[in-house]
Design a protein around this motif. Sequence first.
Motif, PDB file in Angstrom:
ATOM      1  N   UNK A 115     -16.814  12.710  -1.937  1.00 29.96           N
ATOM      2  CA  UNK A 115     -16.539  13.942  -2.682  1.00 29.96           C
ATOM      3  C   UNK A 115     -15.637  14.858  -1.872  1.00 29.96           C
ATOM      4  N   UNK A 116     -15.957  15.031  -0.582  1.00 31.42           N
ATOM      5  CA  UNK A 116     -15.116  15.877   0.272  1.00 31.42           C
ATOM      6  C   UNK A 116     -13.682  15.344   0.360  1.00 31.42           C
ATOM      7  N   UNK A 117     -13.558  14.054   0.509  1.00 30.81           N
ATOM      8  CA  UNK A 117     -12.225  13.444   0.645  1.00 30.81           C
ATOM      9  C   UNK A 117     -11.411  13.616  -0.633  1.00 30.81           C
ATOM     10  N   UNK A 118     -12.030  13.386  -1.773  1.00 35.48           N
ATOM     11  CA  UNK A 118     -11.325  13.497  -3.052  1.00 35.48           C
ATOM     12  C   UNK A 118     -10.980  14.949  -3.345  1.00 35.48           C
ATOM     13  N   UNK A 119     -11.895  15.859  -3.031  1.00 36.50           N
ATOM     14  CA  UNK A 119     -11.609  17.281  -3.224  1.00 36.50           C
ATOM     15  C   UNK A 119     -10.447  17.705  -2.324  1.00 36.50           C
ATOM     16  N   UNK A 120     -10.399  17.169  -1.116  1.00 37.34           N
ATOM     17  CA  UNK A 120      -9.295  17.469  -0.215  1.00 37.34           C
ATOM     18  C   UNK A 120      -7.973  16.987  -0.809  1.00 37.34           C
ATOM     19  N   UNK A 121      -7.966  15.773  -1.320  1.00 36.46           N
ATOM     20  CA  UNK A 121      -6.748  15.215  -1.926  1.00 36.46           C
ATOM     21  C   UNK A 121      -6.311  16.057  -3.120  1.00 36.46           C
ATOM     22  N   UNK A 122      -7.258  16.335  -4.022  1.00 33.80           N
ATOM     23  CA  UNK A 122      -6.919  17.119  -5.219  1.00 33.80           C
ATOM     24  C   UNK A 122      -6.548  18.554  -4.861  1.00 33.80           C
ATOM     25  N   UNK A 123      -7.192  19.101  -3.825  1.00 33.89           N
ATOM     26  CA  UNK A 123      -6.863  20.454  -3.377  1.00 33.89           C
ATOM     27  C   UNK A 123      -5.452  20.532  -2.836  1.00 33.89           C
TER      28      UNK A 123
END
Length: 78
Positions: A42-50
């Motif tokens: 979740x953190x990694x995907x949120x980082x990418x989308x952010x």
Amino acid sequence: MSAGRPLTKAERKQMNRAEHERKIKQDLIARHGKDLGTFYAWLRIVNIRGTQASRDGDTAYIREVALALHNVHSRHVG
């Protein structure tokens, strides 16, 4: 192919992004276990989308994520 026609460029991009995110999640769950791996994914995907939202100038997404993280932190600390 989808619905008897080739995918558009936007549809291919969306499909590739979803597949990439699925692989990230599976890899992190395999390495760290279900709960911690899901959180790391979740953190990694949120980082990418952010990062993508930041490039597009969408500050609302970043604010929503920051609020969600603050809520999770508040729930588990106090």
